[in-house]
Design a protein around this motif. Structure first.
Motif, PDB file in Angstrom:
ATOM      1  N   GLY A  34      -1.908  12.809  25.106  1.00 25.58           N
ATOM      2  CA  GLY A  34      -2.079  11.307  24.298  1.00 25.58           C
ATOM      3  C   GLY A  34      -1.783  10.213  25.078  1.00 25.58           C
ATOM      4  N   ILE A  35      -0.780  10.598  26.004  1.00 26.13           N
ATOM      5  CA  ILE A  35      -0.266   9.367  26.815  1.00 26.13           C
ATOM      6  C   ILE A  35      -1.266   9.146  28.000  1.00 26.13           C
ATOM      7  CG2 ILE A  35       1.352   8.713  28.641  1.00 26.13           C
ATOM      8  CD1 ILE A  35       3.472   9.875  26.576  1.00 26.13           C
ATOM      9  N   VAL A  36      -1.660  10.603  28.666  1.00 24.82           N
ATOM     10  CA  VAL A  36      -2.584  10.415  29.819  1.00 24.82           C
ATOM     11  C   VAL A  36      -3.931   9.908  29.361  1.00 24.82           C
ATOM     12  CG1 VAL A  36      -3.875  11.933  31.127  1.00 24.82           C
ATOM     13  CG2 VAL A  36      -1.675  12.246  31.036  1.00 24.82           C
ATOM     14  N   PHE A  37      -4.426  10.427  28.269  1.00 27.74           N
ATOM     15  CA  PHE A  37      -5.660   9.714  27.479  1.00 27.74           C
ATOM     16  C   PHE A  37      -5.689   8.362  27.551  1.00 27.74           C
ATOM     17  CE2 PHE A  37      -8.026   8.805  23.819  1.00 27.74           C
ATOM     18  CZ  PHE A  37      -9.300   9.039  24.048  1.00 27.74           C
ATOM     19  N   SER A  38      -4.671   7.896  26.900  1.00 24.46           N
ATOM     20  CA  SER A  38      -4.425   6.486  26.599  1.00 24.46           C
ATOM     21  C   SER A  38      -4.483   5.726  27.865  1.00 24.46           C
ATOM     22  CB  SER A  38      -3.205   6.227  25.762  1.00 24.46           C
ATOM     23  OG  SER A  38      -3.384   6.741  24.712  1.00 24.46           O
ATOM     24  N   LEU A  39      -3.881   6.094  29.009  1.00 24.23           N
ATOM     25  CA  LEU A  39      -3.881   5.540  30.186  1.00 24.23           C
ATOM     26  C   LEU A  39      -5.364   5.646  30.849  1.00 24.23           C
ATOM     27  CD1 LEU A  39      -0.406   6.355  31.382  1.00 24.23           C
ATOM     28  CD2 LEU A  39      -1.159   4.363  30.328  1.00 24.23           C
ATOM     29  N   SER A  66      -6.897   3.040  22.427  1.00 26.83           N
ATOM     30  CA  SER A  66      -6.890   4.281  22.768  1.00 26.83           C
ATOM     31  C   SER A  66      -5.810   5.197  22.218  1.00 26.83           C
ATOM     32  CB  SER A  66      -7.065   4.497  24.254  1.00 26.83           C
ATOM     33  OG  SER A  66      -8.189   3.907  24.843  1.00 26.83           O
ATOM     34  N   ALA A  67      -4.650   4.714  22.318  1.00 24.01           N
ATOM     35  CA  ALA A  67      -3.516   5.495  21.891  1.00 24.01           C
ATOM     36  C   ALA A  67      -3.676   5.644  20.196  1.00 24.01           C
ATOM     37  CB  ALA A  67      -2.153   4.834  22.190  1.00 24.01           C
ATOM     38  N   VAL A  72      -4.473   8.989  15.676  1.00 20.46           N
ATOM     39  CA  VAL A  72      -5.003   9.362  14.335  1.00 20.46           C
ATOM     40  C   VAL A  72      -5.806  10.604  14.549  1.00 20.46           C
ATOM     41  CG1 VAL A  72      -7.015   8.635  12.816  1.00 20.46           C
ATOM     42  CG2 VAL A  72      -5.501   7.047  13.487  1.00 20.46           C
ATOM     43  N   ALA A  73      -6.859  10.726  15.342  1.00 23.98           N
ATOM     44  CA  ALA A  73      -7.379  12.244  15.644  1.00 23.98           C
ATOM     45  C   ALA A  73      -6.578  13.326  15.734  1.00 23.98           C
ATOM     46  CB  ALA A  73      -8.258  12.092  16.978  1.00 23.98           C
ATOM     47  N   TYR A  74      -5.406  13.368  16.381  1.00 24.17           N
ATOM     48  CA  TYR A  74      -4.392  14.381  16.564  1.00 24.17           C
ATOM     49  C   TYR A  74      -3.788  14.666  15.364  1.00 24.17           C
ATOM     50  CZ  TYR A  74      -1.003  17.396  18.672  1.00 24.17           C
ATOM     51  OH  TYR A  74       0.028  18.181  18.952  1.00 24.17           O
ATOM     52  N   PHE A  80      -4.780  19.398   9.197  1.00 25.94           N
ATOM     53  CA  PHE A  80      -5.732  20.221   9.011  1.00 25.94           C
ATOM     54  C   PHE A  80      -5.618  21.703   9.064  1.00 25.94           C
ATOM     55  CE2 PHE A  80      -9.907  22.401   9.514  1.00 25.94           C
ATOM     56  CZ  PHE A  80     -10.503  22.376   8.338  1.00 25.94           C
ATOM     57  N   LYS A  81      -4.954  21.740  10.497  1.00 24.46           N
ATOM     58  CA  LYS A  81      -4.839  23.364  10.914  1.00 24.46           C
ATOM     59  C   LYS A  81      -3.624  23.786  10.118  1.00 24.46           C
ATOM     60  CE  LYS A  81      -5.159  26.587  14.051  1.00 24.46           C
ATOM     61  NZ  LYS A  81      -6.195  27.512  14.236  1.00 24.46           N
ATOM     62  N   LYS A  82      -2.548  22.981   9.989  1.00 20.09           N
ATOM     63  CA  LYS A  82      -1.223  23.363   9.450  1.00 20.09           C
ATOM     64  C   LYS A  82      -1.675  23.704   8.078  1.00 20.09           C
ATOM     65  CE  LYS A  82       3.284  21.870   8.242  1.00 20.09           C
ATOM     66  NZ  LYS A  82       4.280  20.666   7.937  1.00 20.09           N
ATOM     67  N   ASP A  83      -2.400  22.933   7.246  1.00 23.32           N
ATOM     68  CA  ASP A  83      -2.512  22.917   5.915  1.00 23.32           C
ATOM     69  C   ASP A  83      -3.561  24.350   5.540  1.00 23.32           C
ATOM     70  OD1 ASP A  83      -2.665  22.227   3.037  1.00 23.32           O
ATOM     71  OD2 ASP A  83      -4.913  21.885   3.256  1.00 23.32           O
ATOM     72  N   LYS A  84      -4.443  24.495   6.693  1.00 23.09           N
ATOM     73  CA  LYS A  84      -5.314  25.756   6.469  1.00 23.09           C
ATOM     74  C   LYS A  84      -4.533  27.112   6.510  1.00 23.09           C
ATOM     75  CE  LYS A  84      -9.506  27.765   8.894  1.00 23.09           C
ATOM     76  NZ  LYS A  84     -10.022  27.641  10.149  1.00 23.09           N
ATOM     77  N   LEU A  85      -3.554  26.975   7.688  1.00 22.52           N
ATOM     78  CA  LEU A  85      -2.625  28.293   7.734  1.00 22.52           C
ATOM     79  C   LEU A  85      -1.829  28.319   6.560  1.00 22.52           C
ATOM     80  CD1 LEU A  85      -1.926  27.696  11.685  1.00 22.52           C
ATOM     81  CD2 LEU A  85      -2.960  29.789  10.572  1.00 22.52           C
ATOM     82  N   GLU A  86      -0.997  27.408   5.911  1.00 25.21           N
ATOM     83  CA  GLU A  86      -0.399  27.649   4.929  1.00 25.21           C
ATOM     84  C   GLU A  86      -0.971  28.237   3.832  1.00 25.21           C
ATOM     85  OE1 GLU A  86       1.433  23.648   4.654  1.00 25.21           O
ATOM     86  OE2 GLU A  86       3.243  23.910   5.976  1.00 25.21           O
ATOM     87  N   LYS A  87      -2.240  27.677   3.327  1.00 15.98           N
ATOM     88  CA  LYS A  87      -3.149  28.292   2.662  1.00 15.98           C
ATOM     89  C   LYS A  87      -3.256  29.645   2.660  1.00 15.98           C
ATOM     90  CE  LYS A  87      -7.332  27.199   0.096  1.00 15.98           C
ATOM     91  NZ  LYS A  87      -8.776  26.469   0.195  1.00 15.98           N
TER      92      LYS A  87
END
Length: 104
Positions: A34-39, A66-67, A72-74, A80-87
């Motif tokens: 994220g830091i590299v992306f934002s820069l 950008s940050a 928000v996207a991350y 979403f991934k965490k919820d899917k695995l817990e489900k």
């Protein structure tokens, strides 16, 4: 037969729990990306030959924008991934309970 099914379900539960641990361990890497992306993002040209963001915005505003977009996207992807695995873990535990109950 019943023991084999329970072992398979337990194996799947363990795999999902390991994936949960792995995505939690990937958070620092996500922050670094994220830091590299934002820069770097303000310097990249847009679609269809649009001018880079740095030509129309001040650099600090472009980096902050950008940050925020990356965070928000991350977060959405992570939750979403965490919820899917817990489900899936809950479903597998229910499946194991039903196998044990039907075997009695």
């Amino acid at each position: 037969m019943k023991n084999n099914q329970i072992e398979n379900v337990d194996y799947e539960i363990q795999r999902c729990q390991n994936k949960l641990v792995r995505i939690k361990k990937m958070i620092p890497l996500g922050i670094l990306i994220g830091i590299v992306f934002s820069l770097l993002f303000p310097y990249l040209p847009g679609r269809r030959g649009r001018r880079p963001m740095i030509e129309t915005w001040e650099y600090q505003n472009a980096v902050i924008f950008s940050a925020i977009i990356f965070i928000v996207a991350y977060l959405i992807g992570y939750l979403f991934k965490k919820d899917k695995l817990e489900k899936k873990i809950r479903e597998l535990k229910l499946k194991r309970h039903l196998i044990e109950k039907n075997g009695e």
